[in-house]
Design a protein around this motif. Structure first.
Motif, PDB file in Angstrom:
ATOM      1  N   ASP A 131      38.283  44.600  38.663  1.00  0.00           N
ATOM      2  CA  ASP A 131      38.413  45.208  37.336  1.00  0.00           C
ATOM      3  C   ASP A 131      39.525  44.542  36.530  1.00  0.00           C
ATOM      4  O   ASP A 131      39.447  44.437  35.306  1.00  0.00           O
ATOM      5  N   LEU A 163      37.581  46.361  44.383  1.00  0.00           N
ATOM      6  CA  LEU A 163      37.009  46.715  43.086  1.00  0.00           C
ATOM      7  C   LEU A 163      38.094  46.811  42.019  1.00  0.00           C
ATOM      8  O   LEU A 163      37.897  46.399  40.867  1.00  0.00           O
ATOM      9  N   ARG A 166      46.267  50.289  41.135  1.00  0.00           N
ATOM     10  CA  ARG A 166      46.096  49.134  42.027  1.00  0.00           C
ATOM     11  C   ARG A 166      47.191  49.084  43.081  1.00  0.00           C
ATOM     12  O   ARG A 166      46.930  48.728  44.246  1.00  0.00           O
ATOM     13  N   ARG A 207      42.158  55.043  36.943  1.00  0.00           N
ATOM     14  CA  ARG A 207      41.586  53.747  37.300  1.00  0.00           C
ATOM     15  C   ARG A 207      41.893  52.721  36.218  1.00  0.00           C
ATOM     16  O   ARG A 207      41.820  52.998  35.020  1.00  0.00           O
ATOM     17  N   GLY A 208      42.245  51.537  36.659  1.00  0.00           N
ATOM     18  CA  GLY A 208      42.549  50.458  35.728  1.00  0.00           C
ATOM     19  C   GLY A 208      44.026  50.273  35.468  1.00  0.00           C
ATOM     20  O   GLY A 208      44.435  49.250  34.906  1.00  0.00           O
TER      21      GLY A 208
END
Length: 484
Positions: free
Chosen positions: A415, A411, A389, A383-384
Motif C-alpha cells: 500500500d 499488504l 505499518r 490502515r495506511g
C-alpha cells in the motif's frame, strides 16, 4: 446502435472569410477500436445523410489515434467525400492517370440522399495507445486546391486499460489464541570436576552461571501476567568416553541441576519439573565444527559426523585417528566444551491484554502479545498510516512463521509502494506457501518485474493457490497490451 454526436473544434483562427463546417453534419456509428494481434483495428460507420457538400469541395476525413496525454498520435488511412462537380473532375483525371487519386477511398456525395461510408483501417499497435482517444479530422479543399478549413471531432476513448486486479489474500483479522502459551529456552554451562555430577557453586564461575538461571526464573515468577506451566531440563554431554557413560552422566547432571534450582524455588510445585538426559550431542558438535573454518581437515571431520550412524563410539574413534593428531586435540579441547550443558525451558501461559495494555507491551515485551492483539493496535492507528505499518512490522518480526502476520505486513508495505520490502519479507516463507508466493507475484508486478511476477504466479499455482492460474492469464494479457 451506438451513435456519437459531433463536437466540433475549429483549429484555424477566425478569419474574415466564411469557413466551411461539415463535421457537424457527419455522425459516427458502430465505432469499434480493438487490438488485433500486432495491429489496432478501427471500424465505424460515417453517416452522411445530413451532409450538404458544395459542388467544388472535397472533404478529407482522417481518423487519428491520440495518446491519453496528447503527446503522441497515429493518423489512419483517410477517406474523401467529393461534391458533385469535384467528383466529376476526379473521375476524369483518374481515367487519364491510373495512380490518381491517391490516399484512400473516395465517395461522391449525393446531397439530399441517405449515404453511409463503412470505414475500416489498421495501424501498428503501440502501448501508448492504451487509454487514448480517437479523433476524426476534416480538411476541406476547393476548386483551386486551397485549404478552406480544418475541423476535429472527438469520438471518445479507446483501448481502455487498468492495472489487472489480481486474485490475492486481503488483510486478515487474526484469530485470537484461546490460551497464549509461551516458553523461554536458556542454557546453563556449569563446570564439574572430572567424572562428577555434583553442582558446586564455588567451583570456577559456576556461581555467576547459577545467578543467571535464578534471574531468568525470577523474571517469569515475578510477572503477574504469566503462569508457569512447566520447567523442562535437558542434559547434554560431549562425545569423549563411551555413549553409555555419557548418557548416564548427562542424566545425573540434569537431575542434580534441577534439584539445586528446585531447592531455591520451593514455591514451584515439583510436578512442574521434567528432567531428562540426551547424552552425546552430535548435532551440536557439527554446528560447532562448522564455525572453526581454520580447523585442519574440517571437511573430513564434518564428513565423519554426517556419515555417523549407529555406533557413535566408532565415529569418535575415526576423528581420533585423523592425522595429524592435533586435529582431534583441537576438537577435544575447543569444540567439545560447548556441548556439555543443561538446557532448561520455562513454559508459561500469558493472560490476554486490552488495547491500552497491548500498546505498552508492544515496546517492551511484544512476545507476550498475540498476533490478534497486535493487529488491534495497528487498526487503532488506521490502515495506511506509518504507525499501522510499524506495528505490523513488529508482529512479523516477532512471529515470522505466522502467515497472517506476514500477509498483513506485506499488504501494508505494498500500500505504501514499498514493493521490494514486501518481496524481501515474503521470500523466506513463500517457497512452501502458495498464498505468500502469489502475494509476492503481485508485489513483483507492481515493482515492474513482469518475468518475476509470472514466475511467482506459476509457482503459487503449483503450490495449490486457487487464484494463481487466473493471475497468470491476467498477467499474460497485460504483457501483450503493454508490449512487455
Amino acid at each position: 446502435m451506438k451513435k456519437i454526436f459531433v463536437s466540433i473544434a475549429l483549429l484555424l483562427p477566425f478569419s474574415a472569410f466564411a469557413q466551411t463546417a461539415y463535421l457537424e453534419s457527419v455522425t459516427v456509428e458502430n465505432r469499434r477500436v480493438e487490438k488485433d494481434g500486432a495491429d489496432v483495428r478501427v471500424r465505424m460507420d460515417l453517416g452522411l445523410d445530413n451532409l450538404d457538400m458544395k459542388l467544388q469541395h472535397t472533404l478529407q476525413l482522417t481518423p487519428v489515434i491520440v495518446s491519453g496525454d496528447g503527446t503522441q498520435e497515429q493518423a489512419l488511412q483517410p477517406v474523401h467525400v467529393d461534391g458533385r462537380i469535384r467528383g466529376k473532375v476526379v473521375s476524369r483525371r483518374a481515367a487519364l492517370d491510373k495512380d490518381y487519386p491517391a490516399g484512400g477511398e473516395r465517395l461522391r456525395r449525393k446531397n439530399g440522399e441517405p449515404q453511409t461510408l463503412h470505414y475500416e483501417a489498421t495501424a501498428p499497435y503501440e502501448p501508448w495507445m492504451l487509454n487514448g482517444r480517437l479523433e476524426l479530422r476534416a480538411d476541406v479543399t476547393g476548386c483551386a486546391e486551397c485549404g478552406e478549413g480544418r475541423e476535429t471531432m472527438a469520438t471518445g476513448g479507446i483501448l481502455p486499460y487498468e492495472e489487472p486486479v489480481y486474485e490475492m489474500a486481503v488483510v486478515q483479522q487474526p484469530k485470537e489464541e484461546a490460551v497464549k502459551r509461551r516458553s523461554e529456552v536458556r542454557t546453563a554451562r556449569l563446570q564439574y570436576r572430572q567424572d562428577s555430577h555434583n553442582v558446586l557453586p564455588r567451583y570456577k564461575d559456576n556461581q555467576a552461571e547459577l545467578d543467571k538461571v535464578q534471574a531468568s526464573i525470577d523474571a517469569v515468577k515475578g510477572n503477574t501476567d504469566l503462569t508457569i506451566t512447566g520447567i523442562y531440563v535437558t542434559g547434554y554431554a560431549s562425545p569423549e568416553a563411551t555413549v553409555a557413560y555419557n548418557q548416564a552422566l548427562s542424566e545425573r547432571r540434569a537431575r542434580t541441576f534441577a534439584e539445586y534450582v528446585q531447592q531455591r524455588n520451593p514455591e514451584l510445585d515439583k510436578s512442574l519439573w521434567h528432567v531428562e538426559g540426551k547424552g552425546e550431542d552430535w548435532d551440536g558438535l557439527r554446528k560447532v565444527v562448522e564455525r572453526y573454518t581454520n580447523l585442519l581437515k574440517q571437511d573430513e571431520v564434518l564428513r565423519i559426523i554426517d556419515q555417523c550412524e549407529g555406533d557413535l563410539d566408532q565415529c569418535e574413534e575415526k576423528i581420533k585417528a585423523l592425522v595429524p593428531p592435533e586435529i582431534y586435540q583441537r576438537v577435544l579441547n575447543e569444540m567439545y566444551g560447548p556441548l556439555r550443558r543443561n538446557e532448561y525451558r520455562i513454559e508459561y501461559n500469558v493472560r490476554h491484554f486490552d488495547l491500552a495494555e497491548a500498546k505498552r507491551l508492544l515496546e517492551t515485551r511484544p512476545d507476550l502479545l498475540s498476533v490478534a492483539e497486535m493487529q488491534k493496535v495497528a487498526d487503532s492507528y488506521g490502515r495506511g498510516t506509518a504507525e499501522y505499518r510499524a506495528v505490523l512490522k513488529v508482529a512479523a518480526e516477532t512471529w515470522p512463521d505466522n502467515e497472517t502476520a506476514l500477509t498483513n505486513y506485506a499488504l501494508a508495505l505494498m500500500d505504501a509502494g514499498e514493493h521490494d520490502a514486501a518481496i524481501a519479507l515474503l521470500a523466506p516463507k513463500a517457497a512452501e506457501n502458495g498464498s505468500l508466493q502469489n502475494l509476492m507475484g503481485v508485489a513483483q508486478f507492481k515493482a515492474g518485474r513482469m518475468d518475476k511476477a509470472e514466475e511467482a504466479f506459476r509457482e503459487a499455482a503449483r503450490l495449490g493457490y486457487p487464484g494463481a492460474a487466473e493471475n497468470v492469464r491476467k498477467l499474460e494479457e497485460a504483457r501483450q497490451l503493454l508490449g512487455e
